[in-house]
Design a protein around this motif. Structure first.
Motif, PDB file in Angstrom:
ATOM      1  N   THR B  46     -10.755   0.871 -13.917  1.00  0.00           N
ATOM      2  CA  THR B  46     -11.935   0.520 -14.717  1.00  0.00           C
ATOM      3  C   THR B  46     -11.907  -0.952 -15.075  1.00  0.00           C
ATOM      4  N   ILE B  47     -10.862  -1.331 -15.802  1.00  0.00           N
ATOM      5  CA  ILE B  47     -10.676  -2.747 -16.126  1.00  0.00           C
ATOM      6  C   ILE B  47      -9.355  -3.171 -15.525  1.00  0.00           C
ATOM      7  N   PRO B  48      -9.322  -4.285 -14.800  1.00  0.00           N
ATOM      8  CA  PRO B  48      -8.071  -4.687 -14.153  1.00  0.00           C
ATOM      9  C   PRO B  48      -6.955  -4.842 -15.181  1.00  0.00           C
ATOM     10  N   PRO B  49      -5.835  -4.146 -15.016  1.00  0.00           N
ATOM     11  CA  PRO B  49      -4.769  -4.206 -16.014  1.00  0.00           C
ATOM     12  C   PRO B  49      -4.072  -5.567 -16.024  1.00  0.00           C
ATOM     13  N   GLU B  50      -3.605  -5.934 -17.202  1.00  0.00           N
ATOM     14  CA  GLU B  50      -2.959  -7.236 -17.363  1.00  0.00           C
ATOM     15  C   GLU B  50      -1.719  -7.366 -16.483  1.00  0.00           C
ATOM     16  N   ALA B  51      -1.058  -6.242 -16.274  1.00  0.00           N
ATOM     17  CA  ALA B  51       0.166  -6.276 -15.477  1.00  0.00           C
ATOM     18  C   ALA B  51      -0.098  -6.876 -14.108  1.00  0.00           C
ATOM     19  N   TRP B  52      -1.309  -6.690 -13.583  1.00  0.00           N
ATOM     20  CA  TRP B  52      -1.619  -7.261 -12.272  1.00  0.00           C
ATOM     21  C   TRP B  52      -1.952  -8.744 -12.397  1.00  0.00           C
ATOM     22  N   THR B  53      -2.855  -9.018 -13.345  1.00  0.00           N
ATOM     23  CA  THR B  53      -3.411 -10.369 -13.365  1.00  0.00           C
ATOM     24  C   THR B  53      -2.405 -11.396 -13.854  1.00  0.00           C
ATOM     25  N   GLU B  54      -1.447 -10.975 -14.658  1.00  0.00           N
ATOM     26  CA  GLU B  54      -0.527 -11.948 -15.247  1.00  0.00           C
ATOM     27  C   GLU B  54       0.691 -12.241 -14.380  1.00  0.00           C
ATOM     28  N   ARG B  55       0.958 -11.362 -13.425  1.00  0.00           N
ATOM     29  CA  ARG B  55       2.176 -11.601 -12.634  1.00  0.00           C
ATOM     30  C   ARG B  55       1.879 -11.560 -11.140  1.00  0.00           C
ATOM     31  N   LEU B  56       0.968 -12.416 -10.726  1.00  0.00           N
ATOM     32  CA  LEU B  56       0.644 -12.485  -9.303  1.00  0.00           C
ATOM     33  C   LEU B  56       1.721 -13.285  -8.580  1.00  0.00           C
ATOM     34  N   PRO B  57       2.137 -12.798  -7.421  1.00  0.00           N
ATOM     35  CA  PRO B  57       3.188 -13.533  -6.697  1.00  0.00           C
ATOM     36  C   PRO B  57       2.604 -14.757  -5.987  1.00  0.00           C
ATOM     37  N   LEU B  58       2.184 -15.746  -6.766  1.00  0.00           N
ATOM     38  CA  LEU B  58       1.594 -16.939  -6.171  1.00  0.00           C
ATOM     39  C   LEU B  58       2.697 -17.934  -5.822  1.00  0.00           C
ATOM     40  N   PRO B  59       2.559 -18.613  -4.708  1.00  0.00           N
ATOM     41  CA  PRO B  59       3.634 -19.528  -4.294  1.00  0.00           C
ATOM     42  C   PRO B  59       3.635 -20.824  -5.107  1.00  0.00           C
ATOM     43  N   TYR B  60       4.793 -21.245  -5.511  1.00  0.00           N
ATOM     44  CA  TYR B  60       4.952 -22.547  -6.172  1.00  0.00           C
ATOM     45  C   TYR B  60       5.794 -23.455  -5.294  1.00  0.00           C
ATOM     46  N   PHE B  61       5.363 -24.689  -5.184  1.00  0.00           N
ATOM     47  CA  PHE B  61       6.225 -25.656  -4.528  1.00  0.00           C
ATOM     48  C   PHE B  61       7.039 -26.324  -5.623  1.00  0.00           C
ATOM     49  N   VAL B  62       8.351 -26.340  -5.455  1.00  0.00           N
ATOM     50  CA  VAL B  62       9.168 -27.019  -6.445  1.00  0.00           C
ATOM     51  C   VAL B  62       9.804 -28.229  -5.794  1.00  0.00           C
ATOM     52  N   PHE B  63       9.516 -29.390  -6.348  1.00  0.00           N
ATOM     53  CA  PHE B  63      10.116 -30.603  -5.806  1.00  0.00           C
ATOM     54  C   PHE B  63      11.437 -30.852  -6.510  1.00  0.00           C
ATOM     55  N   LYS B 453     -20.687  -3.572 -19.236  1.00  0.00           N
ATOM     56  CA  LYS B 453     -19.271  -3.716 -19.574  1.00  0.00           C
ATOM     57  C   LYS B 453     -18.484  -2.491 -19.139  1.00  0.00           C
ATOM     58  N   ALA B 454     -19.186  -1.344 -19.033  1.00  0.00           N
ATOM     59  CA  ALA B 454     -18.482  -0.109 -18.697  1.00  0.00           C
ATOM     60  C   ALA B 454     -18.352   0.109 -17.194  1.00  0.00           C
ATOM     61  N   ILE B 455     -19.057  -0.683 -16.393  1.00  0.00           N
ATOM     62  CA  ILE B 455     -18.956  -0.485 -14.937  1.00  0.00           C
ATOM     63  C   ILE B 455     -17.527  -0.809 -14.486  1.00  0.00           C
ATOM     64  N   PRO B 456     -16.842   0.159 -13.870  1.00  0.00           N
ATOM     65  CA  PRO B 456     -15.472  -0.117 -13.420  1.00  0.00           C
ATOM     66  C   PRO B 456     -15.483  -1.091 -12.252  1.00  0.00           C
ATOM     67  N   TRP B 457     -14.430  -1.875 -12.152  1.00  0.00           N
ATOM     68  CA  TRP B 457     -14.411  -2.866 -11.078  1.00  0.00           C
ATOM     69  C   TRP B 457     -14.399  -2.211  -9.712  1.00  0.00           C
ATOM     70  N   THR B 458     -13.799  -1.033  -9.627  1.00  0.00           N
ATOM     71  CA  THR B 458     -13.746  -0.341  -8.340  1.00  0.00           C
ATOM     72  C   THR B 458     -15.162   0.006  -7.862  1.00  0.00           C
ATOM     73  N   VAL B 459     -15.991   0.493  -8.798  1.00  0.00           N
ATOM     74  CA  VAL B 459     -17.357   0.863  -8.426  1.00  0.00           C
ATOM     75  C   VAL B 459     -18.161  -0.381  -8.064  1.00  0.00           C
ATOM     76  N   PHE B 460     -18.000  -1.442  -8.870  1.00  0.00           N
ATOM     77  CA  PHE B 460     -18.714  -2.694  -8.630  1.00  0.00           C
ATOM     78  C   PHE B 460     -18.371  -3.224  -7.233  1.00  0.00           C
ATOM     79  N   MET B 461     -17.080  -3.206  -6.940  1.00  0.00           N
ATOM     80  CA  MET B 461     -16.630  -3.734  -5.653  1.00  0.00           C
ATOM     81  C   MET B 461     -17.153  -2.858  -4.515  1.00  0.00           C
TER      82      MET B 461
END
Lengths: 320, 690
Positions: B46-63, B453-461
């Motif tokens: 329904t609403i994307p959980p924080e657990a997904w949005t806050e810990r995305l495995p995005l690549p970081y370049f570290v110099f 506000k109640a439309i779940p993201w799955t349905v919207f998508m």
């Protein structure tokens, strides 16, 4: 093809290159950059500060700037000084930059600032017991609108001012819903029509401000602010919540400058450190524009005529 | 005339009942599935959980120590990831050579010289700031400027344009707007050529390298769909807060249109013209500069016109990051509720836009003339006249200070006397409108907002993906889905849906009111012209001015926001509907008349179906305008939408968050844009109107 074309192109690029080189050298003679925000006392004050610095022999330049974004810009050195740093609205942003070390807390005005829930005088008759906050809460229904029913509607300042009104409503268990206006313009537009139509309204306001010259009204009296009220739930009149108090009544009004400024322009910095407005000064600056309908430059000139000895002391005191 | 090819036979194959209703059934089925299982619908869907949005495995370049960066995947949200890039560009020396921010600041600093030069020329005189010369030259006196503008107008297209150009400048002077108006003009005179030049350059490069064109289109689309505040904050970070930053933001805003127009214009030069060039033995360089570009001149001018319009449209917004001129003055007047004065400034902006538009069009369409022989003043009558005006103006200014700069005592302003009238009108309307103020939110808007506000993201998508599949096959379905995936992972789902609700409702209202208005206006030539004029005016009129009356009438909240959005976004749906209805080929109308159709039948059975693709493009533009205006409506406030979050990010100079939120809005726009374009193209094909 035509040799003249290439000559022209070559000349133009050489000129550009020369200009680019000149850019490096031009730094020392940079004018002092003063931001212009979109409220009247600040605009008049900026003009006055600028003229005072010009009296002291410095060149100034005015830069329109968002009052929120200006602190980051001052940290970068894009802006040299902000002469109206309000504790309530900008204290957090300002102190963040000061602790980073890129902005210097140059001076504190005598003026004391206050930001609080406020209502025009006629509302007192509709809601007896005001300005006490409990009396306001008791007649919350009178302030309700279609979008907030059954709760009362408090018209808050823009969300980016981070006034924590939602937290206060929860902390004091008030029967109100906070509707954040998107800009100060929206606040004043709604106040203008509400007072014309004598509609009940309670909204965010501050002092010193031109509003007090145009409308008669009062701040709502919340439980007195105290240290820890916003962090410690057990303190305050509600033992279970934080934010169970009003805003401080004597907030500061400061002048901040970019860290590199004192070194780059010590004479101007000495003047800036002496500049000091009190509540009356700020209110007069706003009133000249808002009530007397003067243009900003005229208002600045008028204030300077009326207070010549005051600002002369700031300029001369530093040159000697 | 060439015969139109008949539509392919298979399109006429009669569809069986089920096939015909396949798509509607799929859509309804999807909704039915959700409604049936909505109580069992999992929370994560329904609403994307924080657990997904806050810990995305995005690549970081570290110099680190070494020369090459190392790659890590610590897990973060997208805004932080963007900010990491911004911080890197701000602080790290690329290959130990230079900091990207210093480079962009240096580049931005270069614009100071043309800006100061233009300002010195029209207002302050030399020397001025960075333009340092040892002697003094005064600025062009206003009387001379008015005369010069009139002569230029006359040279370009006769006395009408002369009157417009001279009159506009006289208006600025008489209404005490000379300084801000000339500042704005000087900014446009610098920003527009730079933007047009960059756009042209990109277009030419894209002509040369196919891969570049392919790469450029999506980027340009994105830049156009991105709300302003998304790139204003990065501009502040990388260029600074100053007048020049306003110019840079304006350039960034105007480049995509020019680049797109150039690509289309250069590609669509007729083959015959190109062959003539080849036969004449043109080198590739000559093919470009002497064949393609002159042949595409008229289309390129459309691009330049658009650039000028966009530069003026940016006037108010760019003043948030330091641009001086009419924009900041307008904001200041609005803050003081001086609506009359704000109106005068708005008119100044419109006048400047119309003048520059007409002038540039006329100059572009001007054919080369044969010069008569004789003394200089016969060969160059306009130059001579300009010289005379300049001299007379200069002399006048030398003896009469009023001719150099009109003193304020001699200027007029009717703004103050309009203010009480506006106030009275608003006060008179306030009570009758209480009906809308009270019932619309309670019975329509608040429930509708809750519904969105109640439309779940799955349905919207799923709904968007299905629409993409129907209109453009699996590829479009995939693209649309990717847009939604990004939005879902951004962690601003509820705010996103509130913004969607605002745009959706506004578009519905635009169609409800704009469509009948357009149908009515399209029936007569006079009303068509009147509507076109109104559309032009309202499109350049600074939309900030609407905000105050909206708030006065409907308070801070959803109704005022919608009204403000509708006032601006209704323009395209009206314009395109009129265009579509009027643009039906004459032979089709005549055919309908000879078949004995009544006027009503011609409208509904002939004009309307043929105009539908055009109307849909208008609707598409209305959605785009709506997405732009929903951000401006953020200045009214009252909803917890993306605009509010962007403003918060702006106040904290959080470039990454601002960019993320702006991308959310842009992707919503791009998704609907693709779907509607595909639909309109398909309809056009069916009607054989290509």
């Amino acid at each position: 093809m035509k040799p003249i074309k290439y000559l022209a192109a070559g000349g133009a690029s050489a000129a550009l290159f020369g200009l680019a080189l000149a850019a490096g050298g031009a730094q020392a003679a940079d004018p002092i950059k003063i931001p212009l925000h979109n409220w009247n006392s600040q605009l008049v004050g900026a003009e006055i500060v600028g003229r005072i610095l010009e009296e002291g022999g410095h060149e100034v330049e005015y830069v329109p700037a968002d009052s929120g974004a200006v602190y980051e810009a001052m940290c970068e050195g894009d802006i040299d000084l902000v002469h109206e740093v309000w504790q309530g609205a900008f204290g957090v942003a300002f102190e963040k930059q000061v602790s980073k070390g890129c902005v210097v807390d140059a001076a504190t005005h005598d003026a004391k600032t206050r930001e609080e829930w406020w209502y025009p005088a006629y509302v007192e008759e509709m809601c007896p017991g005001l300005p006490d906050w409990q009396a306001l809460n008791a007649c919350a229904a009178k302030f309700s609108t279609a979008e907030t029913k059954p709760k009362g509607r408090f018209l808050g300042g823009p969300a980016e001012w981070l006034k924590k009104d939602d937290e206060r409503v929860a902390g004091l268990e008030m029967n109100f819903q906070v509707v954040n206006a998107g800009s100060a313009d929206a606040l004043w537009a709604e106040l203008a029509i509400a007072s014309e139509k004598q509609q009940p309204i309670v909204l965010f306001n501050w002092t010193p401000n031109f509003i007090e010259a145009v409308y008669d009204g009062k701040f709502v009296e919340f439980p007195e602010y105290f240290e820890g009220c916003r962090e410690d739930a057990s303190k305050g009149i509600n033992p279970n919540t934080t934010h169970d108090c009003g805003n401080p009544k004597d907030g500061y009004l400061k002048i901040g400058v970019w860290e590199g400024f004192p070194e780059k322009n010590p004479e101007a910095y000495a003047i800036i450190q002496k500049i000091n407005f009190n509540n009356l000064d700020i209110a007069v600056m706003a009133k000249l524009v808002d009530v007397d309908k003067m243009e900003v430059e005229d208002a600045a000139a008028k204030w300077m005529d009326d207070n010549e000895s005051k600002w002369r002391a700031w300029v001369e005191g530093s040159s000697s | 005339m060439t015969a139109r090819p008949l539509p392919a036979l298979e399109e006429h194959r009669p569809e069986t009942g089920l096939e015909r209703y396949r798509w509607p059934l799929l859509f309804l089925g999807l909704i039915a599935v959700y409604l049936l299982f909505r109580h069992a619908w999992p929370a994560w869907a329904t609403i994307p959980p924080e657990a997904w949005t806050e810990r995305l495995p995005l690549p970081y370049f570290v110099f680190g120590e070494g020369f090459l960066p190392s790659l890590t995947f610590p897990g973060s949200n997208i805004a932080d990831w963007f900010n990491a890039i911004v911080t890197f560009l701000r602080e790290h020396e690329i290959f130990g050579l230079f900091v990207f921010k210093d480079f962009t600041r240096w580049l931005g600093g270069l614009t100071v010289y043309p800006l100061d030069f233009a300002e010195a020329l029209v207002i302050s005189g030399f020397p001025h700031r960075s333009i340092k010369i040892p002697f003094e030259i005064p600025a062009v006196p206003w009387v001379a400027a008015v005369g010069l503008a009139a002569i230029l107008g006359y040279y370009a297209a006769g006395w009408r344009i002369a009157l417009l150009a001279g009159g506009s400048l006289a208006y600025f002077a008489l209404f005490n707007l000379w300084k801000p108006a000339m500042t704005t003009l000087s900014l446009v005179l610098v920003a527009a050529p730079i933007a047009a030049g960059i756009g042209l350059g990109l277009g030419i490069l894209a002509l040369k390298y196919r891969w570049l064109e392919k790469a450029l289109w999506p980027i340009l689309n994105l830049m156009q769909a991105l709300p302003h505040f998304g790139y204003l904050i990065p501009v502040v970070v990388f260029v600074g807060l100053a007048h020049r930053s306003g110019a840079i933001a304006t350039i960034l805003f105007a480049v995509p249109v020019m680049a797109k127009v150039t690509m289309v214009a250069l590609r669509s030069v007729p083959q015959e013209v190109m062959e003539a060039g080849v036969m004449a033995g043109c080198t590739p360089r000559q093919m470009l500069w002497s064949v393609r570009i002159p042949a595409a001149r008229h289309t390129l001018m459309v691009g330049i016109n658009q650039v000028i319009m966009l530069c003026l449209a940016m006037q108010v917004i760019s003043s948030f990051i330091g641009a001086r001129g009419l924009g900041i003055d307008l904001l200041f007047r609005l803050q003081n509720l001086q609506l009359g004065r704000a109106l005068e400034i708005g008119i100044a902006i419109v006048l400047m836009a119309i003048t520059l538009d007409r002038l540039s069009q006329a100059l572009a369409e001007k054919e080369p003339e044969h010069r008569p022989e004789g003394p200089f003043w016969v060969v160059h009558p306009y130059l001579t006249a300009a010289g005379v005006v300049f001299l007379v103006g200069g002399l006048l200014a030398a003896f009469l200070p009023e001719a150099a700069r009109l003193p304020r005592a001699m200027t007029i302003s009717v703004g103050r006397s309009i203010d009480p009238v506006i106030k009275d009108v608003v006060a008179a309307l306030y009570d009758p409108l209480s009906f809308i103020r009270d019932t619309l939110p309670a019975y329509v808007l608040v429930p509708l907002r809750d519904f969105f506000k109640a439309i779940p993201w799955t349905v919207f998508m799923a709904l968007l993906a299905l629409a993409g599949w129907r209109l453009g096959g699996w590829r479009m379905a995939a693209v649309v889905t990717l847009y939604v995936v990004f939005i879902v992972l951004s962690s601003w789902w509820t705010e996103f849906m509130v913004t969607t609700f605002l745009v959706f409702s506004a578009v519905v209202i635009c169609v409800l009111f704009g469509f009948p208005l357009a149908v009515w206006a399209s029936r007569r030539d006079s009303t068509t012209r009147a509507i076109a004029f109104l559309c032009d005016t309202f499109q350049t009129f600074p939309s900030f001015i609407y905000l105050i009356p909206c708030v006065m009438l409907f308070q801070v909240g959803t109704v005022s926001q919608l009204l403000a959005i509708v006032l601006y976004s209704a323009i395209p749906v009206v314009r395109y509907t009129v265009l579509g209805l009027r643009g039906v080929p004459q032979h089709i109308i005549e055919g309908a008349i000879t078949s004995g159709c009544t006027p009503a039948q011609i409208l509904w059975k002939v004009r309307m179906p043929i105009a539908v693709p055009e109307i849909m493009l208008g609707l598409n533009q209305t959605i785009m305008f709506g997405l732009f205006m929903v951000m401006i409506a953020g200045f009214i406030g009252g909803n917890n939408d993306l605009a509010r979050e962007i403003f918060k990010a702006k106040a904290q100079n959080d470039a990454g968050l601002a960019l993320l939120l702006a991308l959310n809005v842009a992707f919503l726009g791009l998704a609907t844009d693709r779907l509607i374009q595909a639909w309109a193209a398909e309809r056009k094909k069916q009607l054989g109107l290509d």
